[in-house]
Design a protein around this motif. Structure first.
Motif: not given
Length: 117
Positions: A73-80, A10-15, A32-38, A47-53
């Protein structure tokens, strides 16, 4: 300044997240708008951090998190994720996510979670 990749279909969530993060001193290096693009952007931007839908077309956030953790393995992913997706959040943590934020989110909570990394 920590760099962040925002992943949500959702573009509005990214913004919304981008404005919030930049207002609090984070640098948003990509979206990114999907997992492949991500995954492509993660490799490219490091990036240091990924916020992930979680719920996205093509490749969901759980599978994208697994792939990112395989690459780094050290990636920092935060699920939203939206309310009611608690089972998916558990799967995401098993996949390697560091934490999660529930939509609709409050700015102070988002900052607390990201700053804890």
């Amino acid at each position: 300044m920590p760099s962040v990749l925002i992943v949500d279909d959702a573009a509005f969530m990214r913004t919304s997240l981008k404005l919030m993060l930049e207002r609090n001193g984070f640098t948003v290096v990509g979206e990114a708008e999907n997992g492949v693009a991500c995954i492509q952007k993660y490799v490219e931007l490091k990036p240091d951090i990924v916020t992930m839908d979680i719920t996205m077309p093509i490749l969901d956030g759980i599978e994208a998190t697994k792939k990112i953790k395989e690459l780094d393995p050290k990636a920092k992913v935060i699920i939203v994720s939206a309310m009611g997706q608690e089972a998916y959040v558990r799967d995401a943590v098993v996949a390697g996510a560091k934490n999660f934020i529930v939509k609709p989110f409050k700015e102070d909570h988002v900052m607390k979670v990201l700053n804890s990394l």
